[in-house]
Structures are given as C-alpha cells and as structure tokens.
Write a protein that holds these residues in place. Structure first.
Motif, PDB file in Angstrom:
ATOM      1  N   LYS A   1       0.792  -1.228   0.000  1.00 34.04           N
ATOM      2  CA  LYS A   1       0.000   0.000   0.000  1.00 34.04           C
ATOM      3  C   LYS A   1       0.828   1.283   0.000  1.00 34.04           C
ATOM      4  O   LYS A   1       0.320   2.349  -0.315  1.00 34.04           O
ATOM      5  N   THR A   2       2.091   1.188   0.390  1.00 35.72           N
ATOM      6  CA  THR A   2       2.936   2.375   0.509  1.00 35.72           C
ATOM      7  C   THR A   2       3.849   2.469  -0.712  1.00 35.72           C
ATOM      8  O   THR A   2       4.550   1.506  -1.042  1.00 35.72           O
ATOM      9  N   PHE A   3       3.841   3.615  -1.365  1.00 33.23           N
ATOM     10  CA  PHE A   3       4.616   3.791  -2.590  1.00 33.23           C
ATOM     11  C   PHE A   3       6.092   3.444  -2.390  1.00 33.23           C
ATOM     12  O   PHE A   3       6.677   2.728  -3.189  1.00 33.23           O
ATOM     13  N   TYR A   4       6.690   3.941  -1.315  1.00 34.14           N
ATOM     14  CA  TYR A   4       8.118   3.684  -1.069  1.00 34.14           C
ATOM     15  C   TYR A   4       8.411   2.190  -1.019  1.00 34.14           C
ATOM     16  O   TYR A   4       9.333   1.703  -1.654  1.00 34.14           O
ATOM     17  N   PHE A   5       7.609   1.453  -0.258  1.00 35.85           N
ATOM     18  CA  PHE A   5       7.837   0.012  -0.121  1.00 35.85           C
ATOM     19  C   PHE A   5       7.561  -0.729  -1.423  1.00 35.85           C
ATOM     20  O   PHE A   5       8.249  -1.697  -1.755  1.00 35.85           O
ATOM     21  N   SER A   6       6.568  -0.304  -2.169  1.00 35.76           N
ATOM     22  CA  SER A   6       6.162  -1.045  -3.362  1.00 35.76           C
ATOM     23  C   SER A   6       7.135  -0.884  -4.532  1.00 35.76           C
ATOM     24  O   SER A   6       7.016  -1.593  -5.529  1.00 35.76           O
ATOM     25  N   GLN A   7       8.090   0.027  -4.428  1.00 37.35           N
ATOM     26  CA  GLN A   7       9.058   0.223  -5.503  1.00 37.35           C
ATOM     27  C   GLN A   7       9.957  -0.984  -5.712  1.00 37.35           C
ATOM     28  O   GLN A   7      10.483  -1.194  -6.795  1.00 37.35           O
ATOM     29  N   LYS A   8      10.132  -1.767  -4.650  1.00 35.15           N
ATOM     30  CA  LYS A   8      10.937  -2.986  -4.748  1.00 35.15           C
ATOM     31  C   LYS A   8      10.205  -4.053  -3.947  1.00 35.15           C
ATOM     32  O   LYS A   8      10.004  -3.901  -2.752  1.00 35.15           O
ATOM     33  N   ALA A   9       9.796  -5.099  -4.609  1.00 29.22           N
ATOM     34  CA  ALA A   9       8.984  -6.139  -3.961  1.00 29.22           C
ATOM     35  C   ALA A   9       9.712  -6.762  -2.777  1.00 29.22           C
ATOM     36  O   ALA A   9      10.930  -6.934  -2.799  1.00 29.22           O
ATOM     37  N   THR A  10       8.956  -7.078  -1.751  1.00 31.16           N
ATOM     38  CA  THR A  10       9.488  -7.756  -0.577  1.00 31.16           C
ATOM     39  C   THR A  10       9.000  -9.199  -0.588  1.00 31.16           C
ATOM     40  O   THR A  10       7.807  -9.452  -0.735  1.00 31.16           O
ATOM     41  N   GLU A  11       9.926 -10.126  -0.464  1.00 29.89           N
ATOM     42  CA  GLU A  11       9.567 -11.538  -0.344  1.00 29.89           C
ATOM     43  C   GLU A  11       9.216 -11.802   1.117  1.00 29.89           C
ATOM     44  O   GLU A  11       9.991 -11.460   2.009  1.00 29.89           O
ATOM     45  N   ILE A  12       8.046 -12.400   1.352  1.00 30.46           N
ATOM     46  CA  ILE A  12       7.608 -12.672   2.719  1.00 30.46           C
ATOM     47  C   ILE A  12       7.470 -14.168   2.917  1.00 30.46           C
ATOM     48  O   ILE A  12       6.880 -14.864   2.090  1.00 30.46           O
ATOM     49  N   TYR A  13       8.037 -14.652   4.014  1.00 32.42           N
ATOM     50  CA  TYR A  13       7.969 -16.059   4.382  1.00 32.42           C
ATOM     51  C   TYR A  13       7.349 -16.172   5.769  1.00 32.42           C
ATOM     52  O   TYR A  13       7.546 -15.304   6.611  1.00 32.42           O
ATOM     53  N   ARG A  14       6.609 -17.236   5.998  1.00 27.92           N
ATOM     54  CA  ARG A  14       5.989 -17.466   7.300  1.00 27.92           C
ATOM     55  C   ARG A  14       6.575 -18.726   7.929  1.00 27.92           C
ATOM     56  O   ARG A  14       6.995 -19.652   7.238  1.00 27.92           O
TER      57      ARG A  14
END
Length: 195
Positions: free
Chosen positions: A112-125
C-alpha cells in the motif's frame, strides 16, 4: 525464538529477530530490550526504539552495497511500522516472521505504501508450531502485564487469533510462564510447553 525467550527472561516484550545471509547463516541477532536499563551502545535498551528488529539491524556487520538484497530479516512477530521501515531503509527485501500481530503488525504496508512497493518484498511465514509458540508467548506476556483488560490490544488479538488467545489466557491464569521466568528456565523447556 531463542532471542524472544531471552527478552522474556529479561522482562522485555518477548520478541526476537535475526538477519540471515544468502546461505541462511545468522549474521546478526537482536531482541526486544524495552524493559531493560536505558543504554545506547551497539544495542538500544530501555528506550521506545529498543525493538528486536532494530537491534538485529544495528548488530549487522558492514555489508557491501550489493549484499542487502541477499539478506533476510527474521522476526518472531510481524514487524511494526518502524521495524519494517528500518528493514527497508537497510535495503533488505526478504522478511520471515512467525506470529501475526493484529495490533501493530504492518506487512500490509508493503503493497500500500509507494516507497515500499518500488521494490517487492519476499515474505515467508514460520511453521505452525513456531507461530504458535511466538504468538502464545507474546499474548501471555501482555496478559501477565498491568495492561488494562479493555485495551484494544486484547480485543483485536482475541478476534484475530482466538485459539492462541485462549491458550495464552490459560497460561496466564495458571502462571506457567511466570514460573518459568522466575526459574530462568532454558528456551527448550518453554518451547516444549508452548509449541
């Protein structure tokens, strides 16, 4: 999980974190130190910024400019806005966490945040038993604290994770974790009881 247990034994929020290199080796550790003596030297303690993830990031060795993209921040609890921001400001784009945090967790901002969305974050659980341990430990800690029972933290967590909340309530009522902390028991004992 060991860092989270250590934080709990020291009277701080039971949250632990580490940073893994590209091969999966731990290169930095940190734990929440909010409940400890005020100190700012290599780690932050006794300060509102003394979160586990921030301390793990502060403990990182110098890395090349290409390295952050290969690193993974691992946390026992879904990072809050500050910790998520610190992770991304460090250039780390891989995140693994165990327990969801209905109160302060902020991974939804990654999309949702432009700054964060500029580079995808891989999320693991984490696997279910690890999530169960971390969630129950955190919830029990707050139930054992002096936080008012009408605080929003309890409401959102009771609704978001009813099974863990009930387990934590039982542990709070019977004093199991408080007894383990008083006895300064090892992590393996706590994990065996909670996982």
């Amino acid at each position: 999980m060991q860092e989270a247990w250590s934080a709990y034994l020291h009277g701080s929020y039971p949250i632990g974190a580490c940073v893994l290199d590209g091969e999966g080796a731990i290169i930095a550790r940190g734990r929440n130190r909010l409940g400890e003596e005020h100190r700012v030297h290599e780690m932050i303690s006794g300060h509102r910024l003394a979160h586990a993830e921030v301390n793990a990031l502060l403990n990182l060795p110098e890395v090349s400019t290409e390295t952050p993209g290969t690193l993974t921040l691992v946390s026992s609890v879904e990072p809050c806005p500050m910790c998520l921001g610190a992770m991304r400001m460090q250039g780390i784009t891989k995140l693994a966490y165990a327990a969801a945090d209905a109160w302060a967790g902020h991974v939804d901002a990654l999309d949702k945040t432009f700054y964060f969305s500029q580079k995808a974050t891989e999320i693991y659980r984490a696997p279910p038993e690890v999530e169960r341990f971390c969630a129950t430990l955190l919830l029990t800690f707050f139930l054992d604290s002096e936080m008012a029972r009408n605080h929003g933290f309890f409401k959102v967590n009771r609704e978001a994770q009813p099974q863990q909340f009930e387990r934590a309530l039982k542990l709070h009522m019977d004093g199991t974790l408080r007894r383990l902390r008083t006895e300064q028991r090892e992590f393996a004992v706590a994990f065996g009881m909670l996982a």
